[in-house]
Design an enzyme around this catalytic site. Structure first.
Site, PDB file in Angstrom:
ATOM      1  N   THR A 166       0.859  -1.190   0.000  1.00 14.49           N
ATOM      2  CA  THR A 166       0.000   0.000   0.000  1.00 14.49           C
ATOM      3  C   THR A 166       0.895   1.241   0.000  1.00 14.49           C
ATOM      4  O   THR A 166       1.963   1.228   0.613  1.00 14.49           O
ATOM      5  CB  THR A 166      -0.877  -0.008   1.277  1.00 14.49           C
ATOM      6  OG1 THR A 166      -1.755  -1.118   1.205  1.00 14.49           O
ATOM      7  CG2 THR A 166      -1.660   1.269   1.457  1.00 14.49           C
ATOM      8  N   ARG A 204     -14.251  -7.873  -0.194  1.00 14.25           N
ATOM      9  CA  ARG A 204     -13.507  -7.527   1.020  1.00 14.25           C
ATOM     10  C   ARG A 204     -13.157  -6.020   1.004  1.00 14.25           C
ATOM     11  O   ARG A 204     -12.831  -5.460  -0.035  1.00 14.25           O
ATOM     12  CB  ARG A 204     -12.224  -8.366   1.066  1.00 14.25           C
ATOM     13  CG  ARG A 204     -11.354  -8.134   2.293  1.00 14.25           C
ATOM     14  CD  ARG A 204     -10.039  -7.512   1.901  1.00 14.25           C
ATOM     15  NE  ARG A 204      -9.177  -7.263   3.045  1.00 14.25           N
ATOM     16  CZ  ARG A 204      -8.148  -6.445   3.001  1.00 14.25           C
ATOM     17  NH1 ARG A 204      -7.839  -5.825   1.874  1.00 14.25           N
ATOM     18  NH2 ARG A 204      -7.410  -6.239   4.061  1.00 14.25           N
ATOM     19  N   SER A 250     -10.808  -2.926   2.159  1.00 11.47           N
ATOM     20  CA  SER A 250      -9.472  -2.563   2.646  1.00 11.47           C
ATOM     21  C   SER A 250      -9.577  -1.441   3.688  1.00 11.47           C
ATOM     22  O   SER A 250     -10.544  -0.681   3.690  1.00 11.47           O
ATOM     23  CB  SER A 250      -8.664  -2.092   1.453  1.00 11.47           C
ATOM     24  OG  SER A 250      -7.669  -1.213   1.861  1.00 11.47           O
ATOM     25  N   ASP A 251      -8.566  -1.304   4.528  1.00 15.09           N
ATOM     26  CA  ASP A 251      -8.544  -0.196   5.498  1.00 15.09           C
ATOM     27  C   ASP A 251      -8.263   1.152   4.843  1.00 15.09           C
ATOM     28  O   ASP A 251      -8.562   2.194   5.411  1.00 15.09           O
ATOM     29  CB  ASP A 251      -7.443  -0.436   6.543  1.00 15.09           C
ATOM     30  CG  ASP A 251      -6.061  -0.457   5.886  1.00 15.09           C
ATOM     31  OD1 ASP A 251      -5.781  -1.408   5.148  1.00 15.09           O
ATOM     32  OD2 ASP A 251      -5.279   0.496   6.079  1.00 15.09           O
ATOM     33  N   THR A 292      -0.253   1.303   6.325  1.00  9.00           N
ATOM     34  CA  THR A 292      -0.102   0.162   5.429  1.00  9.00           C
ATOM     35  C   THR A 292      -0.079  -1.098   6.287  1.00  9.00           C
ATOM     36  O   THR A 292       0.136  -1.014   7.502  1.00  9.00           O
ATOM     37  CB  THR A 292       1.193   0.285   4.599  1.00  9.00           C
ATOM     38  OG1 THR A 292       1.299  -0.858   3.746  1.00  9.00           O
ATOM     39  CG2 THR A 292       2.448   0.356   5.459  1.00  9.00           C
ATOM     40  N   GLY A 293      -0.293  -2.239   5.655  1.00  8.96           N
ATOM     41  CA  GLY A 293      -0.286  -3.489   6.416  1.00  8.96           C
ATOM     42  C   GLY A 293      -1.571  -4.265   6.182  1.00  8.96           C
ATOM     43  O   GLY A 293      -2.233  -4.089   5.156  1.00  8.96           O
ATOM     44  N   GLY A 298      -5.230  -4.878   6.430  1.00  9.98           N
ATOM     45  CA  GLY A 298      -6.390  -4.019   6.656  1.00  9.98           C
ATOM     46  C   GLY A 298      -7.218  -4.429   7.860  1.00  9.98           C
ATOM     47  O   GLY A 298      -7.684  -3.571   8.627  1.00  9.98           O
TER      48      GLY A 298
END
Ligand code: GLY
Length: 280
Positions: free
Chosen positions: A154, A182, A184-185, A203-204, A206
């Site tokens: 990200t 789905r 994402s954050d 990032t990482g 979600g």
């Protein structure tokens, strides 16, 4: 005037030391171009400018080079938040668009500011964004090998401009091999948040970032009086409770920049016009 960008985590098993160096070199160029842009533009426009450059680079998992979902399609998410107006806008699971971050920015002046799926694509078409194939051979090969890379890659940017305004922008191709639908954050306040005290991009994974409400939590802590360092440390400590996988970059209204990650292998760059730092 200051800015910090991240190019997400790089995978330990699908990418090499060489890829890490390529990513660092790319970030170095992008942050210098973005700083030049910041000399004449706002924090918000610069955050979008920097993220669009990373969306164009297939080294990063956003825009061109986004990861492929379980059903074989690419769906991307992106968001911007202007710390001055406190407006968040974003797109979730948009398809076949070169710059999801531009679509997110275009939503700033709308009354409906977060759009998902088909609605996001219809809105993008109205802004004149043409169909654009963001798939690369490398991502298709990873998909065919069923490689799941845990949300790595990200991209994001946080900026403080000469007027003292803060902004955050984040864009992602997702986790790779996730279920269709789905979320994402990156296009939520957990992954991207800003006000007039602080701006954060994450990032990482979600699911972990949303469970911790990471970006909004750090910003709230700084707003309530913690230093940016204290706010990062406390929030990342809370992530540890469930072994959350995340990284974040931040900048406060005084120009203090900070970054932290739960696991190694993330690439960042920061620039204040004098000192250019590249971290991993
Ligand atoms: N942080 C990107 C994702 O989990 O989709």
């Amino acid at each position: 005037m200051k800015l910090i960008i991240h190019g997400g985590f790089f995978s330990e098993y699908t990418q090499s030391e060489e890829t890490k160096i390529l990513k660092q070199t790319a970030l170095k160029e992008i942050i210098q171009k973005s700083y030049q842009y910041l000399l004449l533009n706002s924090a918000m426009d610069t955050a979008v400018f920097a993220v669009a450059l990373m969306e164009d680079d297939p080294l990063f998992n956003a825009g061109m080079g986004s990861q492929i979902q379980k059903d074989g399609k690419i769906r991307m998410s992106a968001a911007v938040m202007d710390g001055c107006t406190k407006r968040f806008s974003g797109v979730l699971n948009i398809e076949s668009i070169q710059h999801p971050i531009h679509v997110a920015k275009s939503l700033q002046m709308e009354s409906d500011r977060v759009l998902g799926g088909e609605g996001a694509n219809v809105f993008a078409a109205k802004t004149g964004a043409p169909f654009f194939n963001v798939e690369t051979i490398e991502r298709r090969q990873e998909y065919q090998n069923r490689l799941i890379s845990s949300g790595q890659g990200t991209v994001g940017c946080v900026v403080l401009d000469k007027e003292g305004r803060l902004a955050a922008a984040t864009s992602t191709g997702g986790k790779g091999f996730e279920l269709s639908g789905r979320i994402s954050d990156s296009a939520t306040v957990a992954g991207n948040y800003a006000n007039d005290h602080c701006a954060i991009s994450c990032t990482g994974v979600g699911e972990d970032i949303v469970s911790c409400a990471l970006a909004a939590k750090i910003v709230t802590r700084v707003t309530d009086g913690q230093t940016i360092e204290e706010a990062f440390k406390k929030s990342f400590h809370e992530l540890k409770v469930f072994d959350g996988f995340a990284g974040a970059i931040g900048i406060d209204a005084h120009g203090n920049m900070y970054h932290k990650e739960s696991h190694p292998n993330i690439v960042y760059a920061s620039f204040d016009g004098l000192e250019l730092c590249v971290f991993q």
